[in-house]
Scaffold this motif. Sequence first.
Motif, PDB file in Angstrom:
ATOM      1  N   GLN A   1       0.863  -1.186   0.000  1.00  0.00           N
ATOM      2  CA  GLN A   1       0.000   0.000   0.000  1.00  0.00           C
ATOM      3  C   GLN A   1       0.897   1.232   0.000  1.00  0.00           C
ATOM      4  O   GLN A   1       1.653   1.456   0.950  1.00  0.00           O
ATOM      5  N   ILE A   2       0.844   2.011  -1.100  1.00  0.00           N
ATOM      6  CA  ILE A   2       1.753   3.151  -1.229  1.00  0.00           C
ATOM      7  C   ILE A   2       1.417   4.284  -0.268  1.00  0.00           C
ATOM      8  O   ILE A   2       2.303   4.995   0.213  1.00  0.00           O
TER       9      ILE A   2
ATOM     10  N   ASP B   1      -1.598   9.025   6.274  1.00  0.00           N
ATOM     11  CA  ASP B   1      -0.729   9.897   5.475  1.00  0.00           C
ATOM     12  C   ASP B   1      -1.514  11.090   4.942  1.00  0.00           C
ATOM     13  O   ASP B   1      -1.035  12.239   4.961  1.00  0.00           O
ATOM     14  N   LEU B   2      -2.726  10.833   4.429  1.00  0.00           N
ATOM     15  CA  LEU B   2      -3.560  11.905   3.896  1.00  0.00           C
ATOM     16  C   LEU B   2      -4.027  12.843   5.007  1.00  0.00           C
ATOM     17  O   LEU B   2      -4.013  14.076   4.848  1.00  0.00           O
TER      18      LEU B   2
ATOM     19  N   HIS C   1      -0.868  14.872   6.154  1.00  0.00           N
ATOM     20  CA  HIS C   1      -0.210  15.691   5.137  1.00  0.00           C
ATOM     21  C   HIS C   1      -1.082  16.860   4.692  1.00  0.00           C
ATOM     22  O   HIS C   1      -0.580  17.965   4.462  1.00  0.00           O
ATOM     23  N   PHE C   2      -2.391  16.579   4.543  1.00  0.00           N
ATOM     24  CA  PHE C   2      -3.281  17.612   4.016  1.00  0.00           C
ATOM     25  C   PHE C   2      -4.221  18.192   5.069  1.00  0.00           C
ATOM     26  O   PHE C   2      -5.130  18.965   4.738  1.00  0.00           O
ATOM     27  N   LYS C   3      -4.019  17.821   6.341  1.00  0.00           N
ATOM     28  CA  LYS C   3      -4.843  18.331   7.439  1.00  0.00           C
ATOM     29  C   LYS C   3      -6.327  18.055   7.203  1.00  0.00           C
ATOM     30  O   LYS C   3      -7.197  18.907   7.423  1.00  0.00           O
ATOM     31  N   LEU C   4      -6.638  16.838   6.736  1.00  0.00           N
ATOM     32  CA  LEU C   4      -8.022  16.468   6.435  1.00  0.00           C
ATOM     33  C   LEU C   4      -8.672  15.793   7.634  1.00  0.00           C
ATOM     34  O   LEU C   4      -7.989  15.413   8.602  1.00  0.00           O
TER      35      LEU C   4
ATOM     36  N   LYS D   1       6.296  10.217  -2.692  1.00  0.00           N
ATOM     37  CA  LYS D   1       6.187  11.649  -3.032  1.00  0.00           C
ATOM     38  C   LYS D   1       5.240  11.847  -4.209  1.00  0.00           C
ATOM     39  O   LYS D   1       4.373  12.737  -4.187  1.00  0.00           O
ATOM     40  N   GLU D   2       5.398  10.998  -5.240  1.00  0.00           N
ATOM     41  CA  GLU D   2       4.514  11.076  -6.400  1.00  0.00           C
ATOM     42  C   GLU D   2       3.076  10.748  -6.009  1.00  0.00           C
ATOM     43  O   GLU D   2       2.120  11.337  -6.546  1.00  0.00           O
ATOM     44  N   ALA D   3       2.902   9.810  -5.063  1.00  0.00           N
ATOM     45  CA  ALA D   3       1.560   9.440  -4.607  1.00  0.00           C
ATOM     46  C   ALA D   3       0.875  10.609  -3.922  1.00  0.00           C
ATOM     47  O   ALA D   3      -0.329  10.870  -4.124  1.00  0.00           O
ATOM     48  N   LEU D   4       1.622  11.356  -3.104  1.00  0.00           N
ATOM     49  CA  LEU D   4       1.047  12.510  -2.413  1.00  0.00           C
ATOM     50  C   LEU D   4       0.713  13.627  -3.418  1.00  0.00           C
ATOM     51  O   LEU D   4      -0.294  14.334  -3.246  1.00  0.00           O
ATOM     52  N   GLU D   5       1.537  13.783  -4.441  1.00  0.00           N
ATOM     53  CA  GLU D   5       1.254  14.792  -5.462  1.00  0.00           C
ATOM     54  C   GLU D   5      -0.026  14.451  -6.225  1.00  0.00           C
ATOM     55  O   GLU D   5      -0.852  15.322  -6.515  1.00  0.00           O
TER      56      GLU D   5
END
Length: 470
Positions: free
Chosen positions: A411-412, A417-418, A421-424, A450-454
Amino acid sequence: MEKGRCVRSAGGGMRRKREKYFHRSLFEVPGIDEVKEAGRRLGVHVYVVGGTLRDILLGKKTRDLDIAVEGSGRRFAEELGRFIVLKEEMDDYRVIRKGYFIDVIGLGERPIEEDLKRRDFTINSMGYSIFTGEFFDPLEGMKDLERKLIRANGEENIREDPLRILRGLRLGAALGFRIEDETLKLFIKHRGLLKKSAPERIHYELILMFRARCSGYIVPEVFDVIFPGFLKMRDVPKEEMDCLEHSILSLKYLEEIWDELPHSPLSQFSRKIKRNVGERLHLLKIATLLHDIGKPATMSEENGEIHFYGHEQWGGRWWEEVGENLRFSWREIEYIKRMIENHMRIHLLAAQPEVTERAIRRLVMRFGSEVMDLSLLTWADALASGNERDVVPVIKDIISYYYAMKNKPRQILMGRDLLRHFKLKPGPLIGEILSSVQAAYESGDIRTKKEALELAAKILEEKGVRIKRP
């Protein structure tokens, strides 16, 4: 799967084999040429003895070399090079070589026959002069090789070193030989002397014994000295046998399962299981033999029914102390403890009206690759109890799920993580984004976290979600 015997053929015609193998096999043993040259330089007789000679007579390849030398063993070892002391009082030394070793014992002024008679078993008490070709067999070890028999050289030999009791059981297991009745009586008679043996030596013999393809003789009276309380399992009734008989039978079935894996319901996974579990198999055998050790202490009766509440945990605590006393490593202790404490898990799972994928996933996530070990123990336990049919389908599902999950791409991104990273905030949107990102990862469109977060950020923006980029 039917119960079977584990016996290895030693071959026939030992005397013919002696002549056939000596000149071919003996001089293929690593180190024999340098030993011969050292003997010539020092002007002493050199005899091949012990397990080296026994294995050559059995037509088995041997890597290490056991020799007895006229005069000083230390002087001969020094002539060969770097060595360590085994038993200085016995003039016994080990010369270290890359990939093998040479054990050297000095005879002093004693004749070779006297040294041979001091050894443990007749099949280890033969000698061969590498210079004259003379064969020495003062206790008729050749006959015992032909009869596939483990026979002690004498009662005093056992009293002198009680660890020979375990060595005799181990030899019987490794060679598939029968232990002579009188020798077995000596083992039982002098079993208490094992308490005086160094625990490190007992540990070593146990590991070698359970590494054998077939563990052979499990003599309850002897094992009760090593594993205190082992005999008490005789007092615990089961349907057709007592708990001790069940435990020993479970071990035998485990060995059968292992041998028959390529032809079993787990045949499609047999190579993978052997590759993953193989290095731990000897420890799994010990855990299987001891899995019900906690039943005598936890046995209770309610309304005419016998219960063993908490016997798994009791057994785990017991093993922790016993394993430490026997100088098992921390990893070895923890592994066997895990197997004992959890040996009922798959049984309980199989007893449920429905075995859900969620329940299997939880089991696999908790034990990882060791879920295979636990499955094999459960299968052996079930065979010994006569309820194999109940657990094998569940075991197959567990192993199938384990390898399906292992082969699945990692699982990438995780939900956390979301969120971080994005304060959700948690919600259905998180799952949607994770699915989209994972699909892109598995198709090769993205490769790194990094690409996954982008990509996640792009999806969020397309959905009109205002995000705070770090």
